[in-house]
Every structure is written in C-alpha cells, then in structure tokens.
Enzyme design. Structure first.
Site, short mmCIF file in Angstrom:
data_model
loop_
_atom_site.label_atom_id
_atom_site.label_comp_id
_atom_site.label_asym_id
_atom_site.label_seq_id
_atom_site.Cartn_x
_atom_site.Cartn_y
_atom_site.Cartn_z
N ASP A 198 24.63 -9.54 -2.99
CA ASP A 198 25.93 -9.31 -3.59
C ASP A 198 26.93 -9.24 -2.43
O ASP A 198 26.53 -9.08 -1.29
CB ASP A 198 25.87 -7.99 -4.35
CG ASP A 198 27.21 -7.58 -4.88
OD1 ASP A 198 27.92 -8.45 -5.39
OD2 ASP A 198 27.55 -6.39 -4.77
N ASP A 205 33.38 -12.53 -6.92
CA ASP A 205 34.71 -12.75 -6.36
C ASP A 205 35.18 -14.19 -6.48
O ASP A 205 34.43 -15.08 -6.82
CB ASP A 205 34.69 -12.38 -4.88
CG ASP A 205 35.21 -10.98 -4.68
OD1 ASP A 205 36.24 -10.68 -5.30
OD2 ASP A 205 34.58 -10.22 -3.95
#
Lengths: 1184, 362
Positions: free
Chosen positions: A427, A726
């Site tokens: 992540d 993102d």
C-alpha cells in the site's frame, strides 16, 4: 470552547457544494418495513418494551476461536484433523489390543504429552485474542443516561437506540446515526482510514430537523423512531427513514457514522446507535481470517505422505514375509518351529490362517514402524515457531521507539514463509509514506528556492558517499522543525525575499498560498500560534509554508480570509483582509482549485493552483515568461520524488467577474443531472489566461529508510508492486521517490483516458463504454507486451502503471493472464486508484498466477482484503487504526523494518524450519529403519529391538531438544551479513534448502546411518562373547547398545549440521546424550517388573564391557563419515551462497569491498529497481 | 526490557567487533562473534552490577549470543580425517590383536550326532525317546587355552526373538512363584491338567537340554555351571523360593526338565536360556572349565543330543573359547576400526590433493 463557538457561526455547507441529491431516494425508501429493511430503532429508548422484543445484538465483539465450553472438543478436533496426529491416535488406541508390539502406556503417553502441549499453546493464543477483545470492548464512550445526563460507559454496553456523544478524535463505537454536531449546520468531519484507507476527511451532515440538538439537555426529550435496512456489509449504502414529531424524513449514508471511523475537526457529535457489535458494517465486512499455512509446511505434509507410503510399504513387506514364515511353521502336519507351538496359537500367529495373521500383523507393523513418522514434529515446529515469533517481537532493531511499538508476530505459523517472499504488494499511504506533507522547495519566477533534501536525495547521496549532502543535512539543528515545513533558503526566509530580483512575484506567490485553500485556522489561546485543519495534508503544508515565510493566514469567515503579511515597502507586518467571493473546488478531473477574492484595493483576483498538465495550457500568452525554467525545475522535483503544483493568478475585470458569478450561481443551483458539467464549463471559462507564478514542491514524506529498504529488498531479488488508492500522479511521484521508478525507465501506462471513451461517457451508453474500455485495455496490454518482448534481453527496464478503472478490465478472466505476464515482465508495477477489492484481486492474481509467495503490506482497513489474500499479510501499526493490524499476520511499526523482517528473520526462520524438518525426518528414519532391519532378522514377528520406554521416549527426550534449539537459534549467517549480502535471500525464494533433492539427501543420510548402526552393532556383538566374563549379548544388550549409538549419531549429526554454537546448543546436544545415560541408570535402577529387560542394563552389563565403549565410539563416527565427507567436499568445491558468505566471514574478508562485490555478483541478476539500479543506470548513461 | 533504556552505540559495537576479530586471529578454526554490545549508560560511568546479566539477556533476545561458528575449512577437514585415522588404526590393531589371542574351538555336531540310519529323518530320531542320544565328539586343542575356558552352545536359525516367544513368560511368576496367578501372557503353556505351570511360557518350556561331558585323557574335566547367568537376573528376576511346579508334565514335551527341588534362582541354565537372544543365530554360556588346556590336547565331549533343531533346520554347535579383555574371538571390531581409520586417511589425502589442485574461486 470559544473557538468552537466561532466555528459554529460558520456554515461550511456553503463552501462545499454537496453533490448528493437528497431528494431522489424515493423508490428505495418505499421498501422500508419490507424484507431486508426491517430494523426499527427507538431513539433514546433502549429500555422500552418495543426495543426489548427486537433483541438486537449487543455491542460486544469477540474474535476468539474458542470459548471455555467449546475449547476441549474443538481443539481436540483441530488436533486430530491432522493426518499424522490422527494416525497416532489410531495406533495409540490399537496399542491397547494384543496387536501392540509394545505396552499401551508407553505408546499413549508421548501422544498425550504432544497433544496437550499443542492445546496449551492454542489456549494461550486464544487468551491473548481475548485480552485484545477486552481492551476494545471496554473502551469508554459518553452515553445518555436520561434527563440530559451523559456519562461514560464501556463500548460493550451500548444498545441499539442509545444516544452517545462522541468527542473530537474519538472512534465511533457503533454505527451511529448523526443527530447533530458542534457546528450549527450539523456537519462533522470523519476520517475513514480504517474503513477504506482514504485519508481525506469525509463530510457528514445530519438532518436539519435534528441539528438544533446541540446541548446535552436538549437530548433528554428527543424521541424518534428510525426504520432502516437490516445489517449488511455495504459500506456506502444506507436506506432508512426517521419518524420525528409525526413527520417522516428520509435517511441516507450522509447521516451514517460507521464504527471504527474517527471524528475529526469537530468538537463533538450526538448520534443514535443503529447497529451494534456484529451488526455493524465494519464487522459485517470483516471475513474470518483465512487460516494460512506456509509453503514449507505444505511440502512437509507431502513428505509425511511419502513417509506414510514408506511406512505402509515396509509394513506390507514385513507382513508378507511374516505370513509366509508363519504359514511355513506347520508343514504337512509337522511343526517346524516347534518352540513357538504353532499348533495352539491364537489367530495372530496361526499358521492355518496365515493370511489373516498377516493382516493382523500388518497393523502391528504399522504401530512398530510408526517411528518413521516423527510424532513430535508438529508440536516441535509449533513450539519453535512461537519462540521464533518471540524473537521477532523482541528484536530491538524492529522496535519503533517513538510510538513504543515493537514488531508483533500475530500468527506464528508463517515465519518461514517470510524467507520465501517473491513479490511484495505494498500500500502507499501510511505504508511507504507517513502521510504527512512537507513543503520543501519552490520555484518562483524561474528561480528555484529551497535547499532541503528529500529522503531520496539523501539516500542516493549516502550511496554515492557524497559528503555535501550530509554536511547540509547535518546543519539543521538551529531551529526546531515545524511539522509540514522543511524549507530552508536564506534568500527567502526571515523576510529576505524582499531583496530578491522578483520580489513582487514572490509576494504574490506566497499570498496565493495563504489565500487559495479551504483550511480552517485555529489560534492557540496561549501562544498565539496559528494551527490549521485542512482537508488534505498537502493543503496544510501550503498554509504552514506561507505562515512560516511571513504570510500568516489567521482567520476565516464565511466571506473573508484574513492574512497577516509582511509589507514589501514598509517591512512591517500588516493585516490584510481578502473578501472571499467564490471557491472553485478541486476534483480529480479538474486537477486544480481556485479562489476568487477581492483584495483591499478592490481588485478581483482569481488565484489558482493545479497540476502541471492542466495548468500550462491555461497560461496567458504574456504569462509564460518563466515557463521553460519552471518546467525544468518541475522535472527535477519529480525526479526527487516530490509532489508539484503550479501556481498562477489572474486579475478579473469587475464586469467579467459579475458575468461569471451569475453563471456560476446558476450552474450551482441547477438540479439537472449535468450540473457537474455545467459548473465545469463555467469555471473552465474563467480559469484561463493565467499568469504563471511558479511551482511548489511538497514532499509526501516517505517513512524513514523506505528507499534504503526498497533498495535492499530489490537487491534480494524481491519484486515490489505498489497498490494504492491514490491518483496516478501521486503514485508515480512516490514511485520516483522510493526509486521504484526512475528516469529512463520505459513506462507502460494503462488507463482509459482516451477521447473516444470520454465521448462515450458523455453519451452515457454503458455497454458501449464497457466495450470500448475493454478493447482499449486489451490493446494497451498487448502493446506493452510487444514492447517488452521486443526489448527482452536488453538492459531497458519497464514500469507498468495502471489505474483502477482499467484494472477492473485487466482483472477479468480472459485478460488477466495476459496482464500478469506483462506485469511480471516489468521491473515495477504501480496500480493506482485501486479499490480494496481490486487490491485483493491483484494479490490473488499474483499469488495463484505465479505460484510464488506474495507478501502484502498495508496499514488501513482498505488493505485488509489484500492482507488476508496474500500468503503473508503485514500490518503497519505505526499509525492509528487497528484494522490492518488485526487482520495481519505480522505487524510492524515502520515499512523499513520489512528489510530486517524478511532478510534477517525471514531467512533465518526459513533456514531453521527447513533444516529442522529435514533433520526430523533424518532422525526418525534412522531410528525407524533400525527397527525394521531388526525385524528382518526376527522373522518379522513384530518384536522391537528396544525396550518399550526407549521407543516411546526417543522422540520426546533424546532427540527433540537439540532440534528445537536448532529451530530457534541456528544462524547460518549473522544478521549483519544477511543484510550485507541480500542475495542470500534467494535461497528461500528458490527454495534451495527445502528442495526435494535436499530432503531426499537427508533421507538417504538417515538410511545410511541406520544401516551402518545396525550392521556394525550386530556384527560387533553377535554371536560371540562380548565381555571378559564370557557372557554373550542378548536382545537387551544389543538393543541398548544400538540405541546408545543412535542417540550419539543423531545428536552428533545435529552438531555437524548447525553452524552456530552457543551455550544453548552445547547444553541441548550434550545434555540429550548425557540424559540418555542418566535415563538408562535411573530406569535400570527401577524394579524389574517395570524396567523389564532394561533392568541394570547399564551398570551391570554395558558399562563394565570395553566393547560397549568401543562400539559407541566407532559406530557413531562411521555413521557420520559419509555426511561429513559429503558436506566438506561440497563446502569446499560447490559452496551454496550462504556457505560462500561463511567463507568470507571466516577469512575475515568482509571488509574487503572488492572481494565482497565479487561474491555479490556471483549468480546475481542485475537489479532493476531501487536506487542502486538508479545509480547504475545513471553511470551507464554517463559512460555512453 | 524496553524500559531500561537500552541503546546501541555504533562506536562501542564497532570497537567490540574490532576487538573480537583481533582476539580471534589466534583462534584459527573458529570465530566467536560477540555481536553488538549493550551500552547501559553513556560515557565512562561505572557499569552497574547487573550489566553482565542484562548483557547476556540482551544478547539472548537479540540472537547475538557469543557463539562459535565452525566452518568446514580444508585445514579442519584434513586434520579431522587424519586425526580419525591416527586414532582408529591403532585401536583397530589393538583390538585385532586381542581377538587374535582368543582361542576358540567350534564343533558343529547336529548332523554328526545323528546315527547314519536316521540321517534321512532326523526329526523322527530326535522325537523317539527310546533311542539313546549319546554321541562323542573329539576336539583337538590347537593352541594353549588358559582357564577359564567358556563352553557355549550355539543355535542357528532359532528365533528366540520371535514376538510370540519373547512375550511368552511371566516375570512376576518367575519372581513370586505360584502366588502369582495371572499368567495369561504364558499361553498356551500356562497350565497343564488344570494346574498352573511354574515357570510358565514357551521360553521356559523350550529350555535347551543337550548336555556335555568333557573328558581329557582319562579324567573328566570339571565343568563349572555356576555363575553363568547375570547376577541381577539371579537376584531380582528369579525367585529364591520359587520351585518348578508341574513343569514339562504335559503330553507334548518341549525342551529340558528342571529339578523340582532347586529354586529358580539357582537354575542358572534356565536363567541363561530365558535371557532371550537378539538374533536367530546365538550362543549361550553352558559352563566353564577352570583348568588350562594345552596345545594338542584332545578333549572328548560326550554329548546327549536331546534338543530338536532338526524340524526347523537349525544347527547346533559346541564352542570352547577363552576370552580376552574384549570378549570372544571377534575380528569385526578390529577390522572395522582399521578400515574406518585407513579410509579416513585416504579421504584426507584425496581431499588434500583436490584442494591443492583446485584453488577456490568463490
């Protein structure tokens, strides 16, 4: 509270244009009361009769596996589900029949010891989980106790219908229905990191009718009835109605506050408990943690099956021979072996029914030869793993002092898997980065400012050995660091900007930063210092930077922004007020935000900041003065891993503004579906002809040591994928920052940003969009693959960057294998905008597609799926939120600890466990085969050569502890060398130490040992007299001598096999041997009814006989000779990688860089990611 | 552990590593890795008394305990092999010598002691009680034999280690006699005519019952049949007041009979027999001659050939043997030692040559 009061006057709903159409939920609401929508909540009346009959679950959450009542049956069941354990149970039961070759007690006691040891371990683990539950369940929250009094109570006591008051920065204890907040318009900010990993705050708003309930006292008379959907796992939907004062109000997700999310930027809220405990969405979402087993263990099962095969073969061979000899005992009515009285024997030896006897004998043989299967293997491995985990937890170098968080291995059964990781799926936010932004550089009017260094630059500098960087970074002690601000440049700081050539532009630049944002200032009453609460950390960084450089934004009202700024001409601080006219919000398609303000001079200014690709095209002809320089700086910033934004402004004429404002208001107030597009068009028209001011560079601060760690991992040959929620740009930036991407790497981008698809999206034809999208993704993948194959063998490295929407198509069944092939060919892979589900799917794809070990690392609840799906899930426990940690297998505080966890502990654990298993099989094969060989000379009658208790205790006392010590303490290479030569890790990835070759080698070693021990002992003792007294050796003496030899051989073999002799090893190895002699003495001293043929066997018979001592000297050494010869030859002529490192250490050449480099290069494939590779690439370019 | 403020000082650890590596230059074969040292307080303050303990504990938890890490270097390997050769060859030679000094005379008599007429059906011969079973064997002493000379009988292909056989006895009955009734393990030889058998079981029942009388010249050699069993057996496994009862009274005769007036603890041939052999070919001590036999003496052995080995094709041998410090005439140990020793030396030479010829590349 004053600041709260001030805030209350603000109506932030004016700043934000809420996009959810609240009125259009009619059809869903009609279902309420029907099936699936049956929940009824009586607000503020949890004790009422109606609430009582509903009997909703309480808020107690349990994660334990067992309860007191179910522990015994359930854990026993778990135990005997294992084939080996079940087998031992069966043989244990059979031991009570006359079939048994040994006494039942001696057979059952080791089993009991082993099973109970495992159960104790289970119980302790479950107890720990229970402790954790207790901690969570006993957290305190304020709940309404009646007549306006709020009091603290434990989470577990909350009931549906309770009204709770949650304060700032507290977690919501249950799913709540928002009633009101400290803000007048009843909004609140919620951080849902734990749920979806998104770091920006979400805005929730209560119904208008309940928003006046802002005081404790006003709650006392609040009564309402909520009808809503049943508990379900969908985080983003909620359907319900509230009946309040005879009126029905529709409820939407906008009013629902979910358990485990956190209240931010809001002083307090009131809420009604809607779902409790297991009914909450978060818990509904959590799937039971899948039980994971390591690859090594799965292979071990295979070996056990092989051994079972061997066991059954041996037993059947034995039975066949036994059957034949037994049948032969009566031949034509004549007894052959008359001394066995075959004519009057029970069925087990009856020559007349020899086949049946043989079948019975088969069972006996199974029981006898089951010493081939190490009964204590599972429990030893489990004990070892627990101890290994303790060491992982204790490692001071994985202890994060700032947060007081050590590493925490939550499940211990994956330790060795840590040594075999092939792909890491990581992540980004909170894992690679700490999710704090620091303003570090800027470029104003074509001049670059900022002398700070980013983490990437620093680590590259360290690598280069460049002293400049260290010197500069060393000198930052003079001022206390400001959070979010790491900018150093004497040309600008302390008001020096006034003297810079473009002073006016610098002023405009920072003024823009101070004005163009949506942050809220908060003035500290005591120090007078202004703090900011912003929606995203980058925005906060801008405002802080402006403040630090003399443009202090200190007050926001609904219509104005006050900034205290340095006046250029007078050099004094003056307060300036900007009238806020419009906020043109940021969104991902616009990629920019603007504000329109009127300054004190009355000029209308449009201030805009945004991504470079949208901003440069919006510049006015006369605004491009510094374009070239700025672009150059931007490239530099991107390479240093910074997030960049372009700042530009424009003056609006009064009439132009008026025209815009009218259109904008109209667009905002329109209710039609294309409201968004309307707004976009209006804003698009005004955000043009901008004048470029410069660019900012913000460091999305990587966690400490991330680039180093990634570099080491890359050197170890581990692939690293980044899966992030993102934006693509951010993800790419971070890719650069942590050296996963570098200039000159070919980027294969897969996205859906093509004009045709945009057109289709406007048309809204879903089928057509899907079709076009799929075609585009497929096309891009095949193109990428073609590029890849075209350049295969070349030195070019590829990076694959794919966004969430495309990923959805790429993960479809028919494309995914192609996608995987492409991804595996790329040096780094970045998936952006991916949902939690996609993260899990990608993980599954890699895991099942490549068949290699995957490791997922993440910190948020959005990573849970990924963590559970991967072979190993690592949770980052540094930040708040426990979701990821709770579902992880191992929790660490910082990403950088991954390096030590994998390269040191992973490698060690893998090596230890695999050697341990090999050794286990070795020692049991040695022992089991001597039994079999003896059988062969006892006409396979099933008579063991050894005393019952010798048999029973072999696995428990005389050979187990050294193996356990090896499994816990052995180190082939010290931690320092593991890190110095990361390639050693490949031994685990390629599974060198647990290959079939090696396993079979150990088994053959066992076979050799057994044969040597048996024949040497037999020949040396029989049939001649064995002592000076002229006595001959019976079964007892042969058995004890052979057993002594075995104890010596297996323990000495251990001593030869380990490469790290501490006191503990000495203690266990020599202790085990000594214990055997002590045992012989003690057991031999017991009364003969108990010790049977071992009575005084050592004192009277063995010890006085020189031949016994000679045999126990000769036999072990001869038995070890083959192994010793083999391993010394291999060590000298064909060393494995870890053996090479042992050479280096031994020869003391670890400080000889050239030599070490040579070793590193051996069998090293070039690394393609990490800054080592980046440096290498750079030097290559220079050379050319 | 974390509360005590443990901190690592790179300087100290570096110093320690230097120290340890310089210390270890002396130790050629092994390296002790001290790992990192714990620095309890900064500066040159006095180290608390507990620091040793702390240090050990710290090293333990950090897995950096001092350890020796043997590496199989050529020097190590060659030395080890040479050492093994140096140790084992002399031991082997000594052992061989000891075994060579033992004088052993082996005489197989199972076939020869059956009269020619019965050679085709030896089983019938041995089962027929009416035929006298006497037989004489002439043994020539080829070398001086020093007393005590052990007399053994050896049986081949006799499975005393068969599970049914081994289990077929009752330890408690042997020790406590008739008072102990649970003799299930002795089946089918646990009772006869409704009365229990002492000693019960197949082992006792199949007691070896050939007898030997040895005559040298004209005088009978005295055979001492005492002290042939282990003392612990006599004292603790066979009862002093347990007398044979109802033994060998059945229709089917097994082996030898026991004197009903002598307690089991004194029936040493039974005790020897009941200590079951490990392998199908075994020797058991019969007695001892307590005078020397000279070379070229001829010993006449009168054998009563009672024991049936014919039905299962077993051999019977009579052995006279002296003992050395290592026991009987067993060359195996000596040969094994010498061959292990010499192969060690051989390996070390091969290894040395290989090592010289192929420089390690790494």
């Amino acid at each position: 509270m004053r600041s709260g009061g001030r805030k209350r006057r603000l109506h932030f709903s004016k700043i934000y244009s809420f996009t959810c159409g609240r009125a259009s939920l009619k059809e869903e609401h009609s279902q309420i009361g029907g099936p699936g929508f049956s929940r009824v909540v009586f607000c503020n009346e949890p004790d009422s009769f109606e609430a009582g009959i509903r009997n909703y679950a309480d808020n107690y959450v349990s994660t334990t596996k067992y309860t007191l009542a179910t522990f015994l049956p359930k854990s026993l069941f778990e135990q005997f589900r294992r084939v080996a354990n079940f087998f031992f149970l069966v043989t244990g039961v059979l031991a009570f029949t006359p079939l048994a070759p040994y006494s039942a007690v001696s057979a059952i006691i080791p089993l009991i010891i082993i099973i109970s040891a495992t159960m104790v371990k289970e119980a302790i683990e479950d107890w720990r989980r229970k402790q954790q539950d207790i901690e969570v369940n006993n957290r305190k929250v304020k709940v309404h106790k009646g007549s306006g009094n709020f009091d603290y109570t434990e989470w577990k006591n909350l009931r549906v219908g309770d009204i709770v008051r949650v304060e700032k920065n507290e977690f919501f204890p249950t799913d709540l229905l928002l009633l009101s907040s400290s803000y007048e318009d009843a909004i609140c900010y919620v951080e849902t990191m734990n749920l979806d990993g998104e770091t920006n705050l979400k805005l929730k708003q209560a119904l208008e009718v309940t928003s006046p309930l802002q005081e404790d006292t006003s709650i006392s008379n609040f009564h309402a009835m909520v009808k809503c959907e049943d508990p379900n796992a969908n985080l983003y939907s909620f359907v319900g109605t509230m009946e309040f004062e005879k009126q029905q109000y529709p409820l939407s997700p906008q009013q629902l506050l979910l358990r485990d999310s956190k209240l931010r930027n809001t002083d307090y809220i009131y809420g009604v408990v809607i779902f409790t405990g297991v009914d909450t969405k978060v818990i509904q979402n959590s799937t039971p943690p899948p039980s994971k087993r390591s690859r090594v263990e799965k292979k071990m099962d295979q070996i056990i099956y092989v051994l079972f095969g061997v066991l059954f073969t041996l037993a059947s061979v034995g039975s066949i021979f036994f059957g034949i000899t037994t049948k032969d005992d009566i031949n034509n009515g004549i007894m052959k072996r008359w001394y066995l009285k075959p004519d009057s024997s029970e069925i087990f030896y009856d020559p007349k029914r020899a086949p049946v006897a043989a079948i019975y004998h088969f069972l006996t043989a199974l029981m006898l030869y089951n010493y081939l299967i190490p009964i204590s293997l599972y429990v030893s491995i489990e004990i070892v793993k627990v101890l290994q985990s303790v060491f992982i937890n204790q490692d001071i170098q994985m202890y994060y002092e700032e947060a007081d968080k050590p590493a925490h291995a939550r499940t211990s059964n994956l330790n060795e898997e840590l040594g075999q990781v092939d792909t890491i799926l990581s992540d980004k936010t909170g894992t690679l980065t700490c999710n704090s932004m620091e303003f570090i550089k800027c470029s104003v009017a074509g001049t670059a400012y900022g002398r700070g260094f980013t983490e990437v630059e620093r680590s590259m500098g360290r690598r280069n050995g460049s002293p400049i960087h260290e010197a500069v970074t060393g000198g930052n002690d003079d001022t206390a660091p400001v959070k979010g601000f790491n900018f150093k440049d004497e040309r600008i700081m302390n008001g020096n900007w006034v003297d810079e050539p473009h002073g006016d532009l610098i002023q405009k630049f920072f003024r823009l930063l101070a004005v163009c944002h949506t942050a809220i200032p908060e003035v500290d009453e005591v120090t007078g210092k202004v703090m900011y609460e912003a929606e995203s950390p980058d925005e906060a960084a801008f405002v802080i930077a402006a403040r630090e450089l003399g443009f202090e934004f200190y007050k926001r009202t609904q219509t104005s922004i006050s900034v205290r700024e340095l006046d250029r001409t007078s050099g004094k601080k003056v307060d300036r007020l900007y009238t806020l006219l419009n906020v043109l919000e940021f969104n991902s398609s616009r990629k920019r935000m603007s504000v329109i303000v009127r300054n004190e001079e009355g000029k209308v200014l449009l201030l805009c900041k945004g991504a470079d690709n949208v901003m440069f095209e919006r510049l006015a002809k006369n605004g491009r003065e510094f374009e070239e320089e700025t672009k150059e700086h931007l490239n530099g910033y991107a390479d240093a891993g910074l997030r960049t934004l372009i700042l530009a402004y424009r003056e609006l004429q009064e009439d132009e503004y008026r025209e815009f404002n009218a259109k904008f208001i109209k667009a905002k107030n329109s209710i039609s579906a294309d409201r968004e597009t309307l707004i976009d068009e209006v804003t698009d028209n005004v955000e043009k002809d901008l004048i470029l001011l410069g660019a900012t560079a913000v460091e999305d601060k990587l966690q400490n040591g991330v680039p180093d760690c990634i570099d080491k991992l890359a050197q170890a040959g581990i692939k690293i994928w980044v899966l992030t929620g993102d934006k693509m740009e951010t993800a790419i930036n971070i890719g650069f920052a942590c050296s996963l991407l570098r200039q000159g790497m070919k980027q294969v981008m897969i996205n859906l940003e093509s004009p045709e698809i945009k057109v289709l999206e406007k048309e809204g034809d879903k089928d057509a969009i899907t079709k076009a999208s799929r075609a585009r993704v497929l096309h891009q993948i095949t193109k990428g693959k073609a590029q890849l194959t075209a350049s295969s063998g070349g030195s070019e490295a590829y990076a694959l960057i794919i966004d969430g929407k495309s990923l959805a198509y790429a993960l479809e069944d028919d494309i995914k294998s192609l996608f995987l092939e492409l991804a595996m060919g790329c040096a780094s892979v970045i998936c952006c905008r991916s949902s939690p589900k996609q993260k899990a799917l990608v993980t599954r794809l890699v895991k099942s597609g490549t068949g290699k070990t995957t490791l997922a690392i993440g910190d948020g609840a959005n990573d849970v799926g990924m963590l559970q799906e991967a072979d190993i899930g690592i949770g980052i426990s540094g930040v708040e939120g426990m979701q990821a940690v709770m579902s992880s297998d191992i929790a660490i505080a910082q990403f950088q600890y991954l390096e030590r966890l994998l390269l040191v502990h992973g490698h060690w654990c893998y090596r230890r466990i695999s050697s341990m298993i090999c050794y286990f099989f070795y020692k049991n094969i040695t022992f089991g085969l001597t039994i079999f060989l003896y059988e062969a000379s006892a006409s396979f009658s099933g008579q063991p050569a050894y005393n019952d208790w010798f048999l029973a205790l072999y696995n428990v006392f005389f050979s187990s502890l050294p193996v356990v010590a090896m499994g816990v303490f052995d180190q082939d290479v010290s931690a320092r060398f593991c890190l110095k030569f990361p390639l050693i890790y490949q031994e685990g990835v390629q599974n060198v130490l647990f290959s079939w070759r090696r396993i079979i080698g150990w088994m053959l070693n066992g076979l050799t040992s057994a044969v040597i021990i048996f024949f040497f002992c037999m020949k040396a003792l029989q049939p001649y007299a064995f002592n000076q007294d002229g006595k001959t050796a019976g079964k007892d003496i042969l058995g004890a001598t052979m057993y002594t030899c075995i104890v010596w051989v297996v323990n000495l073999q251990m001593a030869l096999a380990i490469s790290y002799f501490t006191l503990i090893q000495h203690l266990f190895i020599w202790g085990s041997i000594a214990f055997w002699y002590i045992f012989m003495l003690a057991y031999g001293a017991m009364s003969p009814t108990f010790s049977t043929n071992a009575y005084k066997v050592f004192v009277e018979t063995l010890a006085p006989a020189p031949s016994f001592w000679l045999i126990t000297l000769l036999v072990p050494i001869s038995a070890l000779l083959p192994y010793f010869t083999y391993s010394s030859l291999w060590m000298r002529f064909f060393p494995l990688y870890h053996e090479m490192i042992q050479w280096i250490r031994y020869e003391g050449r670890s400080n000889d860089p050239e030599f070490c480099d040579m070793v590193r290069q051996r069998s090293l494939r070039p690394t393609t990611v990490g800054f080592t590779a980046r440096l290498a690439a750079r030097t290559n370019i220079i050379r050319r | 552990m974390r509360q005590i403020g443990v901190c690592l000082s790179p300087k100290v650890s570096l110093w320690f590593e230097n120290l340890s590596s310089s210390l270890l230059l002396g130790l050629n074969l092994m390296e002790v890795d001290g790992g990192r040292i714990l620095k309890v307080s900064s500066g040159a303050q006095s180290i608390p008394r507990h620091s040793r303990k702390h240090k050990a504990f710290y090293q333990f938890t950090q897995q950096s305990l001092p350890a020796c890490k043997p590496v199989l270097t050529p020097a190590w390997v060659i030395t080890t092999f040479l050492l093994m050769g140096v140790i084992f060859i002399p031991i082997g030679l000594i052992t061989l010598h000891a075994s060579e000094n033992v004088v052993e005379i082996v005489d197989r008599y199972d076939t020869e002691c059956v009269p020619e007429a019965f050679r085709s059906n030896k089983v019938a011969y041995i089962k027929d009680n009416s035929i006298p079973k006497n037989c004489s064997r002439y043994l020539k002493v080829y070398k001086h034999m020093k007393a005590p000379i052990n007399i053994y009988y050896q049986l081949d292909n006799y499975f005393q280690n068969h599970r049914r056989y081994v289990k077929s006895k009752n330890d408690r009955q042997l020790l406590h006699g008739l008072g102990y009734n649970d003799t299930g393990s002795c089946k089918p030889e646990e009772s006869n005519n409704g009365l229990p058998i002492v000693p019960c079981g197949l082992i006792a029942w199949s007691l070896f019952n050939d007898t030997y009388t040895l005559i040298r010249g004209r005088s009978e050699l005295k055979v001492n049949r005492k002290n042939i069993a282990w003392k612990s057996d006599r004292d603790h496994k066979f009862g002093k007041s347990v007398y044979p009862f109802n033994f060998q009274n059945g229709t089917l005769m097994g082996g030898g009979k026991l004197h009903p007036r002598i307690p089991l603890s004194d029936q040493e041939d039974l005790i020897v027999w009941m200590r079951t052999a490990a392998l199908p070919s075994f020797r058991k001590l019969y007695g001892r001659i307590e005078e020397d036999l000279n070379a070229d003496d001829v010993v006449v052995v009168n054998v009563t050939n009672n024991y049936n080995t014919y039905s299962f094709g077993g051999k019977k041998k009579l052995i006279l043997s002296t003992t050395g410090w290592l026991g009987g005439k067993n060359n195996f140990l000596g040969l094994a030692c010498t061959s292990v020793g010499s192969s060690s030396i051989f390996i070390s030479i091969v290894f040395l040559l290989l090592h010289m010829k192929n420089p390690r590349i790494l």
